[in-house]
Write a protein that holds these residues in place. Sequence first.
Motif, PDB file in Angstrom:
ATOM      1  N   VAL A 117      11.077   0.310   1.997  1.00 34.68           N
ATOM      2  CA  VAL A 117      10.147   1.336   1.531  1.00 34.68           C
ATOM      3  C   VAL A 117      10.555   2.678   2.138  1.00 34.68           C
ATOM      4  O   VAL A 117      10.831   2.772   3.331  1.00 34.68           O
ATOM      5  CB  VAL A 117       8.689   0.987   1.914  1.00 34.68           C
ATOM      6  CG1 VAL A 117       7.731   2.063   1.413  1.00 34.68           C
ATOM      7  CG2 VAL A 117       8.291  -0.373   1.362  1.00 34.68           C
ATOM      8  N   VAL A 167       9.407   6.496   2.975  1.00 31.12           N
ATOM      9  CA  VAL A 167       8.189   7.284   3.186  1.00 31.12           C
ATOM     10  C   VAL A 167       8.509   8.668   3.730  1.00 31.12           C
ATOM     11  O   VAL A 167       9.533   8.876   4.379  1.00 31.12           O
ATOM     12  CB  VAL A 167       7.198   6.582   4.158  1.00 31.12           C
ATOM     13  CG1 VAL A 167       6.697   5.283   3.581  1.00 31.12           C
ATOM     14  CG2 VAL A 167       7.806   6.364   5.517  1.00 31.12           C
ATOM     15  N   ALA A 170       5.058  -2.845   2.375  1.00 32.29           N
ATOM     16  CA  ALA A 170       4.290  -2.086   1.377  1.00 32.29           C
ATOM     17  C   ALA A 170       2.812  -2.065   1.738  1.00 32.29           C
ATOM     18  O   ALA A 170       2.162  -1.020   1.663  1.00 32.29           O
ATOM     19  CB  ALA A 170       4.488  -2.694  -0.007  1.00 32.29           C
ATOM     20  N   LEU A 223       2.220   0.104   5.090  1.00 27.47           N
ATOM     21  CA  LEU A 223       2.403   1.536   4.838  1.00 27.47           C
ATOM     22  C   LEU A 223       1.339   2.079   3.880  1.00 27.47           C
ATOM     23  O   LEU A 223       0.844   3.181   4.060  1.00 27.47           O
ATOM     24  CB  LEU A 223       3.805   1.803   4.289  1.00 27.47           C
ATOM     25  CG  LEU A 223       4.925   1.609   5.316  1.00 27.47           C
ATOM     26  CD1 LEU A 223       6.277   1.569   4.637  1.00 27.47           C
ATOM     27  CD2 LEU A 223       4.879   2.681   6.382  1.00 27.47           C
ATOM     28  N   ASN A 224       0.970   1.294   2.872  1.00 25.10           N
ATOM     29  CA  ASN A 224      -0.062   1.735   1.927  1.00 25.10           C
ATOM     30  C   ASN A 224      -1.417   1.860   2.624  1.00 25.10           C
ATOM     31  O   ASN A 224      -2.136   2.841   2.432  1.00 25.10           O
ATOM     32  CB  ASN A 224      -0.142   0.760   0.744  1.00 25.10           C
ATOM     33  CG  ASN A 224      -0.971   1.298  -0.389  1.00 25.10           C
ATOM     34  OD1 ASN A 224      -0.866   2.453  -0.757  1.00 25.10           O
ATOM     35  ND2 ASN A 224      -1.815   0.453  -0.955  1.00 25.10           N
ATOM     36  N   ILE A 250       4.207   7.575   0.517  1.00 22.17           N
ATOM     37  CA  ILE A 250       5.206   6.598   0.078  1.00 22.17           C
ATOM     38  C   ILE A 250       5.948   7.216  -1.094  1.00 22.17           C
ATOM     39  O   ILE A 250       5.339   7.684  -2.048  1.00 22.17           O
ATOM     40  CB  ILE A 250       4.545   5.269  -0.328  1.00 22.17           C
ATOM     41  CG1 ILE A 250       3.821   4.655   0.864  1.00 22.17           C
ATOM     42  CG2 ILE A 250       5.586   4.313  -0.887  1.00 22.17           C
ATOM     43  CD1 ILE A 250       3.005   3.415   0.540  1.00 22.17           C
TER      44      ILE A 250
END
Length: 166
Positions: A26, A28, A93, A96-97, A108
């Motif tokens: 991911v 960011v 995911a 971080l979300n 993101i």
Amino acid sequence: MSGIIEQKKQLVEEIAEKFRTSQTSVVVDYRGLDVAEVTELRKQLREAGIDFKVYKNTMARRAVEAAELTELSETLVGPTALAFSNDDVVAPARILNDFAKKNEALEIKGGVIEGKVATLDQIKELADLPNYEGMVSMLLSVLQAPVRNFAYATKAIAEQKEEQGA
């Protein structure tokens, strides 16, 4: 001078290998997070076994090209950090979300899911899935349902026959 170039080549290959071998990566933008917030984010990711690092965008772009994920190059602009997970597809995911929901400064940008470049929407959909243990639990409950229903039916028939016999 050639020693520095060799180090850069090794770094590019290291990043490319992480993109190739990780289940999920991911990308960011962490601009606006203070030190305490970044420390908390790193702690959460480390506890989940996720590698989270900041690389220079030029090195990351070269690694993305080496890993044949060129569509990801457009996300490598501005302050960028990369999260790599080899074990759990959903964890980076989701973490971080969730962190981005609490801290609007974290954005993101995109990522890679099992070797394919993913959009922001796909990363967010992945974040909403349960983790491995949750999926196994759901599968087990689905598999147990027919057996449980059969047991209830058998018990009801046995009780009905007892009442008729008494």
